[in-house]
Design a protein around this motif. Sequence first.
Motif: not given
Lengths: 289, 163
Positions: A1-3, A42-43, B23, B25, B44
């Motif tokens: 997942m994305k931050a 991220n999680l 944000r 990455n 991730e």
Amino acid sequence: MKAPDFSYTRAKSLDEAITLLNATDVDSSLIAGGQSLMAMLNLRIASTDHLVDLNGLTELRGIEERGNNIRIGALTRHSEIEGSALIAAELPLVAEAIREVAHVAIRNRGTIGGSLALADPAAELPACMMAYEADIIVVGTQGEKSYPASDFFLGVFETALQPGEVIKEIILKKRGSATNHCAFAELARRKGDYAMAGIAISTTGSQQIESAKIVAFGVSDKPEYAPRAEQALVGSPLPISDEKASQVAEAAFSEIEFAGDVHASAQTKAHLTKTLVRRSLAKLSGKDS
Amino acid sequence: MEKQRTVTLTINDEKITEDVDVRLNLVDFIRQNVGLTGSHVGCEHGVCGACTLLVNGEIVRGCLMLAVQADNCVVETIEGLSDAGKLQDLQSAFLKHNAAQCGFCSPGMLLTARELVKSGSATNRKAIREYISGNYCRCTGYQAIVDAIEEVAQSSATEEDAR
């Protein structure tokens, strides 16, 4: 997942980082290696409004001798610790433990300051700081403060750090002489995992044990000393006999308040701790062994 | 306190400057902005190793670095290393031993294997397995990967002795 969404500042000085961290109008978090923080972002088990990046702060780097002490800057990468001849010579417990921290790619970015500030109960470095009775130097709006490692780790991801404080460096006594011994042992399901149980031991005394610090990690909500086990070890001649090792292991087994987690129950951790204490004492050695 | 930032980095010997979300990455930047999709995104959260990249000569997790943190850095990916011939021995060994099936882990695995062989610590199969344990493979069961790395490590050790 994305931050999740956040803003970002690359701090140009420690003062700037502290000012930003203490600003009341925005919630800021520090990022150094990011090997735990980015994973949590991220999680989406962590979030922040604003990241203050410490990676440009050269005053936080460096491993150096200071008289009878070794100074490790908070921004020192695990890989720099691993490659340091000075640490291998003067802090052998740390040199041994660092090889168990995650994997090479993580160690190239992760920092000692980050590991101590995070205070994962199963992490290796907090236990080593306690075994070596390190001083953790912290800076805030009121200036510098020194926390003994023995008082620093308070619970799961909980330290004595006040909001707005930054770990600057860690000061440790040199432990390279023949009068110092140490042992480190860790059990993990796979290489590189956090410890299911771990032991860090540091002693003084060349023919017999004069003082001892025994720290169990990964078995409670924070790394734990075993003071009765330490007392049982004091006075023992070196090398440690099987009988003495079993006695000390039994003392640790009885006194520590074990807590289970997703990997193992409290009873299993207690048993593993006893085994690891016994094994560690069997190989208690100076740097020459 | 920025939401966007300009970054300049060297990727496979090419200097690239771009405005990015803070944000974003690093591996997503490499894949989406630069178009180099050889580095893969798996977990991730830093455990699977599929995103392994070289930054300033060291292997790192591309999913745990922000693109903005790679400002003024030198980045090398599987594409750059392969084109420069820096993975030739390992790639040949991987082919010979059938160490790639779907190939998802392979770029990260090769970068990690290269570090291992360079370090000189690939002295036995256990050491190899421990070193690559941060790179997950769902297909091969690792045996063939260890075979390939062992062969390259042994022949590079022989070369060392011969010198």
